[in-house]
Write an enzyme that holds these catalytic residues in place. Sequence first.
Site, PDB file in Angstrom:
ATOM      1  CG  ASP A   1      -1.868   1.114   1.341  1.00 14.01           C
ATOM      2  OD1 ASP A   1      -2.343   1.588   0.305  1.00 14.01           O
ATOM      3  OD2 ASP A   1      -2.142   1.551   2.484  1.00 14.01           O
TER       4      ASP A   1
ATOM      5  CD  GLU B   1       1.024  -1.094   9.478  1.00 11.85           C
ATOM      6  OE1 GLU B   1      -0.127  -1.150   9.001  1.00 11.85           O
ATOM      7  OE2 GLU B   1       2.042  -1.409   8.845  1.00 11.85           O
TER       8      GLU B   1
ATOM      9  CG  ASN C   1       1.054  -4.194  11.217  1.00 15.41           C
ATOM     10  OD1 ASN C   1       1.759  -3.835  12.144  1.00 15.41           O
ATOM     11  ND2 ASN C   1       1.499  -4.293   9.977  1.00 15.41           N
TER      12      ASN C   1
ATOM     13  CE1 TYR D   1      -4.462   0.560  10.223  1.00 17.86           C
ATOM     14  CE2 TYR D   1      -3.630  -1.666   9.945  1.00 17.86           C
ATOM     15  CZ  TYR D   1      -3.428  -0.298   9.894  1.00 17.86           C
ATOM     16  OH  TYR D   1      -2.216   0.220   9.527  1.00 17.86           O
TER      17      TYR D   1
ATOM     18  CG  ASN E   1       4.276  -4.723   6.789  1.00 16.76           C
ATOM     19  OD1 ASN E   1       4.128  -4.371   7.959  1.00 16.76           O
ATOM     20  ND2 ASN E   1       3.328  -4.552   5.862  1.00 16.76           N
ATOM     21  CD  GLU E   2      -0.070  -5.913   7.415  1.00 17.32           C
ATOM     22  OE1 GLU E   2      -0.469  -5.895   6.243  1.00 17.32           O
ATOM     23  OE2 GLU E   2      -0.593  -5.265   8.334  1.00 17.32           O
TER      24      GLU E   2
ATOM     25  CE  LYS F   1      -5.793   3.090   7.656  1.00 19.97           C
ATOM     26  NZ  LYS F   1      -5.643   2.928   6.209  1.00 19.97           N
TER      27      LYS F   1
ATOM     28  CE1 TYR G   1      -8.594  -0.625   5.388  1.00 18.17           C
ATOM     29  CE2 TYR G   1      -6.911  -0.972   7.046  1.00 18.17           C
ATOM     30  CZ  TYR G   1      -7.322  -0.409   5.850  1.00 18.17           C
ATOM     31  OH  TYR G   1      -6.457   0.366   5.128  1.00 18.17           O
TER      32      TYR G   1
HETATM   33  C1  GCB Z   1      -1.236  -2.276   6.716  1.00 18.08           C
HETATM   34  C2  GCB Z   1       0.018  -2.169   5.937  1.00 18.08           C
HETATM   35  C3  GCB Z   1       0.323  -0.746   5.523  1.00 18.08           C
HETATM   36  C4  GCB Z   1      -0.955  -0.074   5.034  1.00 18.08           C
HETATM   37  C5  GCB Z   1      -1.946  -0.048   6.161  1.00 18.08           C
HETATM   38  C6  GCB Z   1      -3.286   0.596   5.750  1.00 18.08           C
HETATM   39  O1  GCB Z   1      -1.446  -3.196   7.434  1.00 18.08           O
HETATM   40  O2  GCB Z   1       1.125  -2.734   6.609  1.00 18.08           O
HETATM   41  O3  GCB Z   1       1.303  -0.764   4.527  1.00 18.08           O
HETATM   42  O4  GCB Z   1      -0.718   1.202   4.533  1.00 18.08           O
HETATM   43  O5  GCB Z   1      -2.211  -1.350   6.575  1.00 18.08           O
HETATM   44  O6  GCB Z   1      -3.430   1.794   5.935  1.00 18.08           O
HETATM   45  O7  GCB Z   1      -4.133  -0.103   5.238  1.00 18.08           O
END
Ligand code: GCB
Length: 609
Positions: free
Chosen positions: A166, A511, A471, A473, A416-417, A575, A477
């Site tokens: 992303d 995150e 990470n 959300y 990462n992820e 973000k 999300y």
């Molecule tokens: C994540 C990713 C990051 C994205 C973020 C998002 O988990 O590691 O690269 O930018 O989410 O904002 O969706």
Amino acid sequence: MSQSLLYPKASVSRRVVDLCGFWKFQFDPENKGGAEGWTTKLPSPVSMPVPSSFADFFTDKDSREYTGDFWYETEFFVPGEWRDKEIGIRFAAAAHRAVVFVNGREIAVHEGGFTPFVVPLNGAVKWDEPNILVVKCNNELREDRIPVGVTATLQNGRKMAKPYFDFFNYAGLLRPVTLLALPKEHIADFTVRHELKGADTLVHYSVETTGDNVVNLAVFDEDGKQVASASGKDGIVSIDNARLWNVRDAYLYKFVFRILDGSAIIDEYSEDIGIRTVEVRGTDILLNGKPVYLKGFGKHEDSDSNGRGYNPAVIKRDFELMKWISANSFRTAHYPYSEEIYQMADREGFLVIDEIAAVGMMTSTLNFMDAANGKPTAFFQKETMPQLLQNHLTAVEELIRRDRNHACVVAWCLANEPETTDESALPYLEKVFARARSLDVQKRPCTFTSLMTATPDKCKCVQLCDIVCLNRYYGWYVKGGYEIGEAELWFRGELEGWRKRCTDKPFVFSEYGADTDEALHKLPSVMWSQEYQTEYLEMCHRVFDSFDFIKGEQVWNFADFMTVEGIMRVGGNKKGVFTRDRQPKAAAFYFKNRWESLPGDYKDNRNKR
Ligand code: GCB
């Protein structure tokens, strides 16, 4: 010389010439440069600043989205008095791969866009004359390279990057290019490892040189007073009453390495070194034996016009903002950053989780959309894995060789992820972790950031991590907006699961974040408004504050940043706690308040063990 990733510095024995400025530049959509002799001269170039990313300078879409080969050309001069020296050109970063030609002759190939490489020049240059330097770069994404993605070919024949990650696929000669002249016998590399023994501070060092002469080390304090010295390629220096490097209270000693022939200096290289230890014990992250709580950001190297190009003004502004907001740390999401950023972090006392460009390790073509739905993509079962692993391991070596002496680097983030919900990720990541552990004499903690769907019951790889980086959300999300109350319950439920699964590791939120339009205010809040961003953050922090094994919060993201266009993003990822031009959103004031009030050793668990 090609093995040395030491930062380019002039000294009594070394010369450094900056080759930055406007170079010639040309896209090669038909891949014809090689056949048509572009290796000595570009036929119809435009001018291009080096360092920079090319994408955001042009006014047409084909140039911004350009994917494929692109060429640079410049001229450099090598003085004849350097004939007995070893000379080379150092590229601090060429994204994502480069082939280097000098006077028409191919002399080097490098894969990986975020670590330096040096091209040895002896034998290829004309002395006391101008030399032609041509670099063919390529920014195509592939499943066997990092960062991971694919390259599509459109019906009109144009190529297009389809990242599994992303952020915008900025490319080019992103960081400075320098001409180096070193003595034939030179210091190629060194390592330091610190040990605190009561009041004594010991620094174990090891120097690699290209010859057999004696090596000396002298250590100076910030007033220029010599405080220790030693002789030999490997040894220990003891510093009485050493002033340790600490969080937001940095102290740097100057380590001067010399190769000597009698009293004559053959080579001299010096580095500012912070003395500190870092370790994980139980659920604590210890710096110099004392617990530390991470407050800070996941960042990007991203700015207007220059994309991912080296931007010292923005680096300076970012550090000023991080100090203002009372942060003490950041993660170099999602690739190794410019070397100057680590130098500044050393100087300012920031803790850095140093991340490699192993991002996109699940098939996910629409920013984060696929990553959030939990649908398996069998990424680690693809036939590209052996090649990807090779590239990943090389990148680990380059990252650690480049950054291992920085006091600021307190952990390595090796992916990462990655799709760790599938068993096939385990043997792959085991090899990556083993390589990192074998290379770092300081034995810093290793980690990867965990994908949202890799919950405690599903993640197959968390046991590899010394610090668990999540990470998450919830409230964005997952269950965003009016459902945020449920998000909080789900969030707490997951953490209860982690408490049971990993009883003895520190957790850091690497995150969490909510997209926010800098101009949108709503009462009551709605998603995307500044009010919602703060409510969301309050919810997350309520959760973090109620689990004592959570030892850090690095919000996503420090600033808004560019991504591909699409239905998930409005002019990029929003973000940021700051806007892309580094002005505060309301959340910045909220963070300042919170972080100023959290003690540095927040959640010290030592007396509970
Ligand atoms: C994540 C990713 C990051 C994205 C973020 C998002 O988990 O590691 O690269 O930018 O989410 O904002 O969706």
